[in-house]
Design a protein around this motif. Structure first.
Motif, short mmCIF file in Angstrom:
data_model
loop_
_atom_site.label_atom_id
_atom_site.label_comp_id
_atom_site.label_asym_id
_atom_site.label_seq_id
_atom_site.Cartn_x
_atom_site.Cartn_y
_atom_site.Cartn_z
N SER A 24 45.75 26.73 1.18
CA SER A 24 47.21 26.69 1.24
C SER A 24 47.85 27.29 0.00
O SER A 24 48.76 28.13 0.09
CB SER A 24 47.68 25.25 1.41
OG SER A 24 47.18 24.68 2.61
N SER A 28 49.83 30.95 -0.14
CA SER A 28 51.24 31.07 -0.53
C SER A 28 51.42 32.09 -1.64
O SER A 28 52.41 32.84 -1.66
CB SER A 28 51.77 29.70 -0.98
OG SER A 28 51.86 28.81 0.11
N HIS A 185 56.33 12.57 5.17
CA HIS A 185 55.13 13.18 5.76
C HIS A 185 55.44 13.72 7.15
O HIS A 185 55.09 14.86 7.48
CB HIS A 185 54.01 12.13 5.83
CG HIS A 185 52.68 12.70 6.18
ND1 HIS A 185 51.81 13.21 5.25
CD2 HIS A 185 52.05 12.84 7.39
CE1 HIS A 185 50.72 13.63 5.84
NE2 HIS A 185 50.83 13.42 7.14
N VAL A 188 58.12 16.80 6.96
CA VAL A 188 57.52 18.05 6.51
C VAL A 188 56.55 18.58 7.56
O VAL A 188 56.55 19.78 7.88
CB VAL A 188 56.79 17.85 5.16
CG1 VAL A 188 56.02 19.10 4.78
CG2 VAL A 188 57.79 17.48 4.08
N GLY A 189 55.73 17.69 8.12
CA GLY A 189 54.75 18.11 9.12
C GLY A 189 55.38 18.67 10.36
O GLY A 189 54.96 19.72 10.87
N ALA A 192 57.17 22.10 9.56
CA ALA A 192 56.26 23.18 9.19
C ALA A 192 55.21 23.48 10.26
O ALA A 192 54.60 24.56 10.24
CB ALA A 192 55.55 22.84 7.88
N SER A 193 54.99 22.56 11.20
CA SER A 193 53.85 22.67 12.12
C SER A 193 53.81 23.94 12.96
O SER A 193 52.72 24.52 13.12
CB SER A 193 53.80 21.43 13.03
OG SER A 193 54.99 21.29 13.76
N PHE A 196 52.68 26.60 10.60
CA PHE A 196 51.39 26.16 10.08
C PHE A 196 50.28 26.40 11.11
O PHE A 196 49.19 26.88 10.78
CB PHE A 196 51.47 24.68 9.73
CG PHE A 196 50.23 24.10 9.13
CD1 PHE A 196 49.89 24.37 7.83
CD2 PHE A 196 49.40 23.28 9.88
CE1 PHE A 196 48.73 23.83 7.26
CE2 PHE A 196 48.25 22.73 9.33
CZ PHE A 196 47.92 23.02 8.02
N VAL A 335 56.17 27.37 3.62
CA VAL A 335 55.40 26.61 4.63
C VAL A 335 53.93 26.52 4.22
O VAL A 335 53.27 25.52 4.47
CB VAL A 335 55.54 27.27 6.01
CG1 VAL A 335 54.60 26.63 7.02
CG2 VAL A 335 56.98 27.15 6.50
N ALA A 338 53.29 23.51 2.30
CA ALA A 338 53.53 22.22 2.95
C ALA A 338 52.32 21.30 2.91
O ALA A 338 52.48 20.08 2.68
CB ALA A 338 53.98 22.45 4.40
N LEU A 342 52.05 17.28 2.12
CA LEU A 342 51.45 16.43 3.14
C LEU A 342 50.25 15.67 2.58
O LEU A 342 50.04 14.50 2.91
CB LEU A 342 51.03 17.27 4.34
CG LEU A 342 52.16 17.87 5.18
CD1 LEU A 342 51.59 18.85 6.22
CD2 LEU A 342 52.96 16.77 5.87
#
Length: 369
Positions: A24, A28, A185, A188-189, A192-193, A196, A335, A338, A342
């Protein structure tokens, strides 16, 4: 079912926590790889050309490198004509299978660097860490596992917290810490999912493609042939072929030239064409010439390709998010980070869930003492 899915979601996240964070964070950063390289190494990446500057003959540029570094054989070449970014030559040290890269000013013909290993520069090292954890082929296999875990976490998170969409921006700031961390949690999840999941899927797809290529192309028992000389005829002109590509495909512009580095390999120019599809990469179309006499072998226009071929090519821009310029890259960068938030909130939730049990155990020991 939901309870089992939650356990799998939690335990897989814990098991793969470190590699997920590595992927991750490096991903980024690599979204802005070219920009970072241009800031850290402008003497390699940037050329001082003006609007009237013309590219030096490609054959002359290649001759400059091969005469300066005869112990290397050219194997690839990144081509740019935007008056700002330098060309990059890729070479293999003769008698080995080790690749190197070198920067050259395509307008003045000046060599801007010496040959350096493919992982020598910071962002190149991060790229290898991102895709293969610095373990090359074995690391690519590990990368598939990590990518599949990330894909599962993204999908399972949506399933577990599918009802959270109704209050996705609600944070119970006055609630207990565990509830607040849970809200963060989930928020954000959920947000961003989608991206992601897309990033995870394209990463897995790429690594599997690399593995299949290595197995199918180099998995036989035949002894590996190391490059000790050029596999193309010395009579052909790469500059003539570069110019001819525009005659073979309408609006074609070459960005990468693959030079034969295996006995049966021909010369291929990969490049871009004008299209309304923003996800088509700059390497989607190609023109191939014979390594023996420079004659045309094939011309492939992505605009006439199948839907599957278009989707296959689109994974490049979808993974790194540069299909809409700086704005999409910024979104992909954010993202991509993220999982860090998490991981932090997930670990805090895990610890807070366990702490009451530990406190009860401590009280029981104290009373028994």
């Amino acid at each position: 079912m939901r309870k089992s899915l939650f356990k799998w979601h939690s335990y897989l996240a814990l098991v793969a926590l470190i590699p997920i964070l590595v992927v991750s964070i490096t991903g980024s950063i690599l979204v802005f790889k070219v920009e970072i390289d241009s800031v850290l190494r402008p003497h390699h990446m940037v050329v001082g050309a003006n609007d009237n500057s013309l590219r030096t003959n490609l054959d002359e540029l290649m001759q400059t490198i091969t005469s300066t570094y005869p112990e290397y054989a050219l194997a690839g070449w990144e081509l740019f004509d935007d008056k700002s970014r330098s060309d990059t030559a890729y070479m293999i040290k003769k008698g080995t299978d080790t690749w190197f890269k070198l920067y050259i000013d395509q307008y003045s013909g000046e060599l801007l660097s010496e040959p350096k290993h493919m992982e020598h520069y910071l962002t190149d090292w991060l790229l290898e860490l991102h895709f293969a954890f610095l373990m090359h082929f074995n690391g690519t296999i590990v990368g598939v596992f990590v990518g599949l875990v990330m894909l599962f976490l993204g999908i399972s998170g949506i399933v577990l917290y599918r009802g959270f969409w109704r209050k996705v921006f609600t944070l119970r700031l006055q609630a207990a810490k565990r509830i607040l961390f849970s809200d963060i949690h989930k928020m954000v999840g959920i947000i961003a999912s989608p991206i992601f999941i897309l990033i995870s899927f394209t990463g897995v797809y790429w690594n599997i493609s690399i593995i299949l290529h290595e197995v199918l192309e180099h998995g036989s028992d035949e002894a590996h042939v190391y490059m000790n000389q050029a596999y193309h005829s010395s009579d052909i002109s790469f500059e003539a072929m570069r110019k001819d590509t525009a005659n073979q495909i309408n609006s074609y512009q070459p960005f990468y030239m693959a030079i034969p580095n295996e006995p049966e390999m021909d010369i291929t120019f990969y490049g871009s064409v004008n299209t309304r599809n923003p996800f088509i990469s700059q390497y989607a179309s190609y023109v191939t010439y014979s390594r023996t006499d420079g004659s045309l072998v094939t011309a492939y226009d992505i605009r006439n390709a199948s839907i599957w071929a278009v989707l296959d090519d689109s994974t490049r821009k979808l993974h790194f998010g540069y299909f809409a310029g700086i704005w999409s890259k910024a979104v992909w960068c954010i993202v991509g980070l993220a999982p860090v938030l998490l991981a932090i909130t997930g670990m805090l939730m895990f610890l807070l869930r366990r702490s009451p049990k530990r406190r009860r155990t401590s009280r029981l020991i104290a009373t028994k003492g």
